[in-house]
Motif scaffolding. Structure first.
Motif, PDB file in Angstrom:
ATOM      1  N   ALA A  23      43.589  22.210  35.535  1.00  0.00           N
ATOM      2  CA  ALA A  23      43.096  22.227  34.328  1.00  0.00           C
ATOM      3  C   ALA A  23      42.518  23.486  33.623  1.00  0.00           C
ATOM      4  N   THR A  24      43.114  23.883  32.473  1.00  0.00           N
ATOM      5  CA  THR A  24      42.592  25.156  31.930  1.00  0.00           C
ATOM      6  C   THR A  24      42.636  25.168  30.757  1.00  0.00           C
ATOM      7  N   GLY A  25      41.257  25.538  29.950  1.00  0.00           N
ATOM      8  CA  GLY A  25      40.871  25.500  28.590  1.00  0.00           C
ATOM      9  C   GLY A  25      40.886  24.147  28.090  1.00  0.00           C
ATOM     10  N   GLY A  26      40.436  23.009  28.687  1.00  0.00           N
ATOM     11  CA  GLY A  26      40.521  21.780  28.021  1.00  0.00           C
ATOM     12  C   GLY A  26      41.926  20.995  28.065  1.00  0.00           C
ATOM     13  N   VAL A  27      42.860  21.694  28.864  1.00  0.00           N
ATOM     14  CA  VAL A  27      44.333  21.170  28.814  1.00  0.00           C
ATOM     15  C   VAL A  27      44.678  20.984  30.286  1.00  0.00           C
ATOM     16  N   VAL A  28      44.917  19.538  30.774  1.00  0.00           N
ATOM     17  CA  VAL A  28      45.265  19.125  31.899  1.00  0.00           C
ATOM     18  C   VAL A  28      46.670  19.313  32.291  1.00  0.00           C
ATOM     19  N   GLN A  29      46.994  20.157  33.227  1.00  0.00           N
ATOM     20  CA  GLN A  29      48.604  20.436  33.727  1.00  0.00           C
ATOM     21  C   GLN A  29      48.993  19.267  34.582  1.00  0.00           C
ATOM     22  N   LEU A  30      49.835  18.406  34.005  1.00  0.00           N
ATOM     23  CA  LEU A  30      50.104  17.373  34.761  1.00  0.00           C
ATOM     24  C   LEU A  30      51.583  17.597  35.824  1.00  0.00           C
ATOM     25  N   HIS A  31      51.674  16.850  36.748  1.00  0.00           N
ATOM     26  CA  HIS A  31      53.150  17.009  37.476  1.00  0.00           C
ATOM     27  C   HIS A  31      53.701  15.747  37.243  1.00  0.00           C
ATOM     28  N   VAL A  32      54.888  15.591  36.939  1.00  0.00           N
ATOM     29  CA  VAL A  32      55.427  14.354  36.792  1.00  0.00           C
ATOM     30  C   VAL A  32      56.897  14.295  37.500  1.00  0.00           C
ATOM     31  N   SER A  33      57.480  13.193  37.520  1.00  0.00           N
ATOM     32  CA  SER A  33      58.885  13.033  37.874  1.00  0.00           C
ATOM     33  C   SER A  33      59.517  11.955  36.977  1.00  0.00           C
ATOM     34  N   GLY A  34      60.849  12.156  37.009  1.00  0.00           N
ATOM     35  CA  GLY A  34      61.440  11.263  35.821  1.00  0.00           C
ATOM     36  C   GLY A  34      62.848  10.982  36.373  1.00  0.00           C
ATOM     37  N   ASP A  35      63.395   9.974  35.791  1.00  0.00           N
ATOM     38  CA  ASP A  35      64.747   9.524  36.096  1.00  0.00           C
ATOM     39  C   ASP A  35      65.254   8.464  35.172  1.00  0.00           C
ATOM     40  N   ALA A  36      66.472   8.465  34.894  1.00  0.00           N
ATOM     41  CA  ALA A  36      67.070   7.180  34.020  1.00  0.00           C
ATOM     42  C   ALA A  36      67.995   6.519  34.747  1.00  0.00           C
ATOM     43  N   ALA A  37      68.267   5.246  33.850  1.00  0.00           N
ATOM     44  CA  ALA A  37      68.824   4.209  34.581  1.00  0.00           C
ATOM     45  C   ALA A  37      69.826   3.656  33.376  1.00  0.00           C
ATOM     46  N   TRP A  38      70.769   2.965  33.708  1.00  0.00           N
ATOM     47  CA  TRP A  38      71.795   2.424  32.600  1.00  0.00           C
ATOM     48  C   TRP A  38      72.357   0.913  33.498  1.00  0.00           C
ATOM     49  N   PRO A  39      72.460  -0.241  32.637  1.00  0.00           N
ATOM     50  CA  PRO A  39      72.979  -1.401  33.272  1.00  0.00           C
ATOM     51  C   PRO A  39      74.311  -1.297  33.751  1.00  0.00           C
ATOM     52  N   ASN A  40      75.146  -0.318  33.161  1.00  0.00           N
ATOM     53  CA  ASN A  40      76.704  -0.112  33.940  1.00  0.00           C
ATOM     54  C   ASN A  40      76.543   0.955  34.678  1.00  0.00           C
ATOM     55  N   ARG A  41      77.088   1.024  35.791  1.00  0.00           N
ATOM     56  CA  ARG A  41      77.008   2.070  36.794  1.00  0.00           C
ATOM     57  C   ARG A  41      77.986   3.084  36.433  1.00  0.00           C
ATOM     58  N   GLY A  42      77.513   4.738  36.542  1.00  0.00           N
ATOM     59  CA  GLY A  42      77.960   5.749  36.098  1.00  0.00           C
ATOM     60  C   GLY A  42      78.974   6.075  37.309  1.00  0.00           C
ATOM     61  N   SER A  43      80.120   6.639  37.036  1.00  0.00           N
ATOM     62  CA  SER A  43      80.799   7.275  38.299  1.00  0.00           C
ATOM     63  C   SER A  43      80.540   8.608  38.750  1.00  0.00           C
ATOM     64  N   GLY A  44      79.808   9.294  37.687  1.00  0.00           N
ATOM     65  CA  GLY A  44      79.428  10.864  38.209  1.00  0.00           C
ATOM     66  C   GLY A  44      80.215  11.454  37.092  1.00  0.00           C
ATOM     67  N   ARG A  45      81.536  10.844  36.795  1.00  0.00           N
ATOM     68  CA  ARG A  45      82.510  11.284  35.783  1.00  0.00           C
ATOM     69  C   ARG A  45      82.377  10.687  34.294  1.00  0.00           C
ATOM     70  N   SER A  46      82.177   9.342  34.383  1.00  0.00           N
ATOM     71  CA  SER A  46      82.339   8.594  33.320  1.00  0.00           C
ATOM     72  C   SER A  46      81.004   7.572  32.975  1.00  0.00           C
ATOM     73  N   TYR A  47      80.443   7.739  32.094  1.00  0.00           N
ATOM     74  CA  TYR A  47      79.179   6.818  31.806  1.00  0.00           C
ATOM     75  C   TYR A  47      79.592   5.970  30.267  1.00  0.00           C
ATOM     76  N   ALA A  48      79.756   4.721  30.609  1.00  0.00           N
ATOM     77  CA  ALA A  48      80.139   3.975  29.262  1.00  0.00           C
ATOM     78  C   ALA A  48      79.193   3.006  28.896  1.00  0.00           C
ATOM     79  N   SER A  49      77.815   3.006  29.153  1.00  0.00           N
ATOM     80  CA  SER A  49      76.788   2.149  29.210  1.00  0.00           C
ATOM     81  C   SER A  49      76.181   2.196  27.480  1.00  0.00           C
ATOM     82  N   PHE A  50      76.155   1.096  26.891  1.00  0.00           N
ATOM     83  CA  PHE A  50      75.611   1.342  25.271  1.00  0.00           C
ATOM     84  C   PHE A  50      74.217   1.198  25.238  1.00  0.00           C
ATOM     85  N   CYS A  51      73.483   1.196  26.507  1.00  0.00           N
ATOM     86  CA  CYS A  51      71.985   1.509  26.526  1.00  0.00           C
ATOM     87  C   CYS A  51      71.537   1.837  27.664  1.00  0.00           C
TER      88      CYS A  51
END
Length: 153
Positions: A23-51
């Protein structure tokens, strides 16, 4: 309930991060990880999920800090557009929304763009979060972001 759970997780992650000395100057420096997911599987070339969804996790406490949800379709809106009329007032799910994220009902990106947009929305949302009075810091920001090797993120 999800918002309250994420709020508690952000506070706990910020306290753990501050206690570790990031933390510096009242601001905390967070370390995070993130990822996405779709109900339809993507092939790496084609992603066709509506959500899809993106989740941001804290590095120290391993709790979900924020999440965003994307929908490319709303059947009420689609039906009205086909009939060339305005959709009736309804609870439309089309667009992007999330916990600590600014809602964007006009979002019309591709399925593959959901991951990158979700990362930006969640990281910006955490940065805009202001902590409660008893904390001896006022803000947090993401200083390190880890993800898999997906090209969109």
């Amino acid at each position: 309930m999800a918002k309250k759970s994420c709020e508690n997780a952000v506070i706990e992650e910020a306290i753990a991060t501050k206690d570790s000395g990031a933390a510096t100057g009242g601001v905390v420096q967070l370390h995070v990880s993130g990822d996405a997911a779709w109900p339809n599987r993507g092939s790496g070339r084609s992603y066709a999920s509506f959500c899809g969804m993106f989740v941001l996790v804290g590095a120290l406490r391993k709790s979900i800090l924020s999440a965003s949800i994307f929908d490319k379709m709303c059947f009420t809106c689609e039906h009205a557009e086909k009939q060339k009329r305005q959709a009736p007032k309804h609870d439309c799910w089309r667009g992007a929304r999330g916990i600590f994220c600014e809602d964007n009902p006009d979002w019309r990106g591709s399925s593959k763009a959901m991951e990158a947009e979700g990362a930006v929305m969640c990281v910006k949302g955490i940065g805009a979060y202001t902590f409660c009075e008893p904390c001896d810091f006022s803000k947090a920001r993401v200083s390190k972001f880890a993800s898999d090797e997906d090209p969109p993120t």
